[in-house]
Write a protein that holds these residues in place. Structure first.
Motif, PDB file in Angstrom:
ATOM      1  N   ALA A 678      -7.194   6.554  36.090  1.00 11.15           N
ATOM      2  CA  ALA A 678      -7.587   5.281  35.493  1.00 11.15           C
ATOM      3  C   ALA A 678      -6.454   4.681  34.668  1.00 11.15           C
ATOM      4  CB  ALA A 678      -8.825   5.477  34.618  1.00 11.15           C
ATOM      5  N   GLU A 679      -6.476   3.367  34.553  1.00 15.58           N
ATOM      6  CA  GLU A 679      -5.495   2.666  33.718  1.00 15.58           C
ATOM      7  C   GLU A 679      -5.999   2.504  32.288  1.00 15.58           C
ATOM      8  OE1 GLU A 679      -4.593  -1.027  35.573  1.00 15.58           O
ATOM      9  OE2 GLU A 679      -3.687  -0.086  37.358  1.00 15.58           O
ATOM     10  N   ARG A 680      -7.301   2.691  32.068  1.00 15.31           N
ATOM     11  CA  ARG A 680      -7.898   2.502  30.741  1.00 15.31           C
ATOM     12  C   ARG A 680      -8.190   3.852  30.105  1.00 15.31           C
ATOM     13  NH1 ARG A 680     -12.717  -1.386  32.320  1.00 15.31           N
ATOM     14  NH2 ARG A 680     -13.060  -1.518  30.046  1.00 15.31           N
ATOM     15  N   HIS A 681      -8.349   3.835  28.784  1.00 13.81           N
ATOM     16  CA  HIS A 681      -8.520   5.054  28.026  1.00 13.81           C
ATOM     17  C   HIS A 681      -9.996   5.358  27.787  1.00 13.81           C
ATOM     18  CE1 HIS A 681      -4.389   3.885  27.235  1.00 13.81           C
ATOM     19  NE2 HIS A 681      -4.133   5.049  26.696  1.00 13.81           N
ATOM     20  N   PHE A 682     -10.271   6.631  27.492  1.00 16.74           N
ATOM     21  CA  PHE A 682     -11.567   7.099  27.000  1.00 16.74           C
ATOM     22  C   PHE A 682     -12.706   6.598  27.901  1.00 16.74           C
ATOM     23  CE2 PHE A 682      -8.704   6.436  23.288  1.00 16.74           C
ATOM     24  CZ  PHE A 682      -8.452   7.776  23.030  1.00 16.74           C
ATOM     25  N   ALA A 683     -13.832   6.195  27.296  1.00 11.67           N
ATOM     26  CA  ALA A 683     -15.007   5.792  28.086  1.00 11.67           C
ATOM     27  C   ALA A 683     -14.705   4.581  28.973  1.00 11.67           C
ATOM     28  CB  ALA A 683     -16.177   5.479  27.160  1.00 11.67           C
ATOM     29  N   ALA A 684     -13.743   3.762  28.582  1.00  6.62           N
ATOM     30  CA  ALA A 684     -13.366   2.620  29.418  1.00  6.62           C
ATOM     31  C   ALA A 684     -12.806   3.089  30.753  1.00  6.62           C
ATOM     32  CB  ALA A 684     -12.352   1.745  28.689  1.00  6.62           C
ATOM     33  N   GLY A 685     -12.099   4.211  30.736  1.00  7.60           N
ATOM     34  CA  GLY A 685     -11.586   4.783  31.980  1.00  7.60           C
ATOM     35  C   GLY A 685     -12.705   5.263  32.892  1.00  7.60           C
ATOM     36  N   ILE A 686     -13.792   5.765  32.281  1.00  4.18           N
ATOM     37  CA  ILE A 686     -14.944   6.202  33.072  1.00  4.18           C
ATOM     38  C   ILE A 686     -15.621   4.993  33.708  1.00  4.18           C
ATOM     39  CG2 ILE A 686     -17.138   7.433  33.022  1.00  4.18           C
ATOM     40  CD1 ILE A 686     -16.124   8.974  30.586  1.00  4.18           C
ATOM     41  N   LEU A 687     -15.797   3.919  32.940  1.00  3.53           N
ATOM     42  CA  LEU A 687     -16.376   2.697  33.481  1.00  3.53           C
ATOM     43  C   LEU A 687     -15.526   2.147  34.626  1.00  3.53           C
ATOM     44  CD1 LEU A 687     -17.369   1.019  30.100  1.00  3.53           C
ATOM     45  CD2 LEU A 687     -18.971   1.747  31.900  1.00  3.53           C
ATOM     46  N   GLU A 688     -14.209   2.238  34.473  1.00  4.04           N
ATOM     47  CA  GLU A 688     -13.295   1.794  35.532  1.00  4.04           C
ATOM     48  C   GLU A 688     -13.527   2.602  36.811  1.00  4.04           C
ATOM     49  OE1 GLU A 688      -8.465   1.890  36.296  1.00  4.04           O
ATOM     50  OE2 GLU A 688      -9.220   1.762  34.225  1.00  4.04           O
ATOM     51  N   ALA A 689     -13.725   3.908  36.662  1.00  4.29           N
ATOM     52  CA  ALA A 689     -13.946   4.767  37.821  1.00  4.29           C
ATOM     53  C   ALA A 689     -15.301   4.502  38.466  1.00  4.29           C
ATOM     54  CB  ALA A 689     -13.841   6.233  37.417  1.00  4.29           C
ATOM     55  N   ILE A 690     -16.326   4.231  37.657  1.00  4.94           N
ATOM     56  CA  ILE A 690     -17.655   3.907  38.202  1.00  4.94           C
ATOM     57  C   ILE A 690     -17.553   2.692  39.112  1.00  4.94           C
ATOM     58  CG2 ILE A 690     -19.927   3.000  37.570  1.00  4.94           C
ATOM     59  CD1 ILE A 690     -19.853   4.876  35.132  1.00  4.94           C
TER      60      ILE A 690
END
Length: 709
Positions: A678-690
């Motif tokens: 992911a390009e984003r950190h923390f929970a934002a990276g999880i949302l990006e992957a979803i």
């Protein structure tokens, strides 16, 4: 039985096609048939890699192939569909394991034993036997430390060895396999004393010697008046085809040392005068199309023929079928010839048994299995494979002395039948299995998994620290998304924290209790809002776990200091780790293995080190939970960012490494399929992957995502 690499099928084995299709492929097929014939064995599954490749036979694409009553070949997908060398398989073995478990879950019965062959299968076997809670048996066939030692002795650089053979991964897999195997099957005592003794987890008490068998119905003496069709393919090379034949039969591999045999022949006028040389080294249509190693071997053979002007004296047939091999031995025996195995080292030497059973005297390398074979059968002579004069003298000693030749021939025929039949091998094997401690496989947990979870078809798994925590706004968005999909998705938190610490952090940050909490780096599993613990899992991971002994040895290692008491548990020892003062993880593992301590060492965030039971990890706990809920691994999205998360992300799960990852610890995941960075950190990276995986829709990689190679 696990034998991942090479081309394995029930008929017409392509022996010698390349370095991966040698004696091991024949051994495992013969062993499967022999065990299936034993009255106490109900079923043998020989599991290998499934291949869909236009350059090879479609036989290798069949998932199931019967071998005989009670035995079959099972082919499981493993990485790319095309045929690749074993050294390129390492990143695909976790997926192979996951696919195999899925296959086993569909069967009426699970295996009682797992037997791995070679290091790659050992890697799979450790994980499979841990999950099934059944004993692991292992056969190395050849060992990485021994191979590296010999390559270094020949002047090959360490960098070249590592780049070509991925030797560190192989040796680490071998060490791990030895740490977990209940029994290690060897062909010879030399294998134990000179090869396994190089390993830290060398335990002589787990070693058994059970020599392979040979098919004495196929490999038999020459019968008078027998017509051998293959002789026409040999005679066309030779000026005097009625001379005795010196036979060498192996795959075209420089370790088989064929060139030295040819030089010995070329430098002995007496040997050329009394015998011809027959080299059967795999099959070839165009040498230029062969792999580099085989190509170099054949070029050396041709150059040697030309250098010593051996035209008319050396036969090099281009092609032979597996069914031709018994007749080739009989042809050489009928000529009064000798079988020569000049390999630099020979782990066992199945061709020696085949030749001896056919009535051929043997001249063989003194390094490895031939020592036991010739001692037991009294049918040949051992030589230094680098001493050309000794090789030629040994061959001449049999060809020139008819009485000696006849006695060696008769001894070989009789004593191979006496000492090396497959039925005797199977009996000794099953007798050895009876001595092993037995343990039943994992059963359904005594505390039922909450019924609501059983209707959800996918799972989201994430760590707490550095994944959920760090971006409060993104965390709130993720929590609301999961809540809105609670009828569809099982939410799992997998953390290194102990349960009370994890619950306190979740409460502080407003994170709802997950459907499943995996804590202590996979040492504890709790279900539902009531946090009902899975006691079956707790019993399962206690296998061979000695926390007091592990703590005793780790206490003497510099750079390690115990974390607070609240971070310790009966199944997890937690330390602060200073990489600048402490030995490397490999060195720590070496220390534990030398003291026969089976332990899973996990490092995370460059500062924490945990010692766990070998069966415990986040990845193993996740796979156990997935089986209980009957959720396919390809419907599970795992979010991680440290070394402790790695085995959750390998294999068939969908995975995301968040941008604030600990780079060094996850660097090996760069080339693994189904892992999104992911390009984003923390929970934002999880949302990006979803979003990337369309997790609540198609739940897979985008079609345009090119597979990694």
């Amino acid at each position: 039985m696990l034998s991942v690499h090479g081309l394995i099928r029930g008929q017409r084995l392509e022996l010698g096609r390349d370095a991966d299709t040698g004696g091991q492929t024949k051994y495992v097929v013969d062993l499967a048939r022999a065990l299936a014939a034993h009255p106490d064995v109900d079923q043998v599954d020989l599991v290998t890699r499934r291949l869909t490749d236009s350059s090879i036979s479609q036989d290798y694409a069949r998932q199931l192939e019967p071998l005989c009553d009670g035995a079959r070949i099972v082919r499981i997908d493993c990485g790319p569909e095309e045929y690749i060398a074993k050294e390129q398989l390492w990143d695909h073995l976790d997926s192979f394991t996951d696919n195999l478990v899925e296959f086993l879950n569909q069967q009426d019965r699970r295996p009682d034993f797992v037997h791995s062959h070679y290091a790659d299968a050992g890697y799979v076997g450790v994980r499979l036997s841990n999950l099934l809670a059944v004993p692991l048996i292992h056969t190395g066939h050849s060992l990485g430390r021994d191979k590296r030692k010999r390559l270094l002795a020949r002047g090959v650089s360490r960098d070249h060895i590592e780049n070509t053979y991925h030797m560190e991964r192989r040796i680490d897999a071998e060490e791990e396999t030895l740490a977990n195997a209940e029994m290690v099957v060897n062909s010879t005592h030399q294998e134990i004393e000179e090869q396994y003794s190089l390993y830290n987890y060398y335990d002589p008490e787990r070693m058994v010697v059970i020599p392979p068998g040979t098919d004495i119905d196929h490999f038999r003496p020459y019968e008078p008046e027998e017509k051998i069709e293959f002789k026409s393919q040999v005679d066309r090379f030779l000026c005097e085809p009625d001379k005795p034949l010196i036979l060498a039969l192996s795959r075209p591999d420089e370790r088989k040392n064929i060139t030295t045999l040819m030089e010995a022949y070329g430098e002995s006028a007496k040997l050329q005068d009394v015998a011809n040389l027959l080299i059967v080294a795999g099959n070839r249509d165009d040498i230029r199309d062969m792999d580099e190693g085989a190509q170099n071997t054949f070029m050396n053979i041709l150059v040697t023929v030309d250098t010593y002007n051996l035209y008319g004296k050396v036969a090099l047939p281009k092609n032979h079928a597996p069914e031709d091999v018994p007749a080739i031995y009989r042809m050489a025996a009928a000529s009064g010839g000798v079988f020569v195995n000049p390999a630099l080292t020979e782990p066992f030497g199945l061709t020696l048994l085949e030749a001896a059973a056919s009535g051929l005297p043997l001249v063989a390398t003194e390094n490895g299995g031939p020592v036991d074979i010739i001692r037991n059968c009294q049918c040949g002579e051992l030589v230094d494979p680098l001493d050309k004069e000794q090789i030629s003298d040994a061959i001449l000693g049999f060809i020139a002395d008819t009485a000696r030749w006849k006695k060696a021939s008769q001894n070989g025929i009789a004593r191979v039948r006496e000492n090396y039949s497959w039925s005797a091998h199977a009996k000794a094997y099953v007798d050895s299995l009876r001595q092993l401690p037995t343990e039943r496989g994992i059963q359904v947990p005594t505390q039922p998994v909450p019924g609501a979870l059983r209707y959800r078809d996918r799972m989201l798994v994430t760590d707490l620290d550095q994944n959920l925590l760090g971006d409060e706004a993104a965390l709130r968005e993720l929590v609301e998304l999961v809540r809105s999909r609670r009828k569809q998705v099982t939410f799992v938190i997998a953390t290194g924290r102990q349960i009370d610490s994890a619950l306190a952090v979740m409460k502080k940050h407003g994170i709802p209790r997950p459907d499943i909490l995996i804590s202590g780096l996979g040492t504890r599993i709790h279900y539902g809002q009531q946090l009902v613990e899975d006691e079956v899992w707790a019993d399962h991971i206690d296998h061979h776990w000695s926390p007091r002994r592990v703590a005793q040895f780790l206490s003497h290692i510099p750079g390690l200091s115990l974390q607070a008491r609240k971070e310790q548990s009966p199944t997890k020892l937690s330390y602060f780790w200073n990489p600048n003062e402490a030995p490397s993880v490999d060195e720590i593992n070496t220390i534990l293995r030398q003291h026969e301590l089976t332990t899973n060492i996990v490092t995370s965030f460059g500062q924490f080190l945990d010692a766990l039971p070998s069966r415990a990890s986040k990845g193993q706990a996740l796979r156990f939970v997935a089986q209980q809920l009957d959720i396919s691994l390809d419907k599970i999205l795992v979010a991680g960012g440290s070394g402790a998360d790695e085995d959750m992300m390998r294999g068939n799960t969908l995975a995301v490494v968040v941008a604030n990852r600990h780079h060094e610890e996850v660097s090996l995941l760069q080339d693994v399929n189904r892992i999104y960075f992911a390009e984003r950190h923390f929970a934002a990276g999880i949302l990006e992957a979803i979003e990337y995986y369309d997790f609540f829709g198609r739940c897979s990689e985008p079609e345009q995502a090119a597979p990694k190679s």
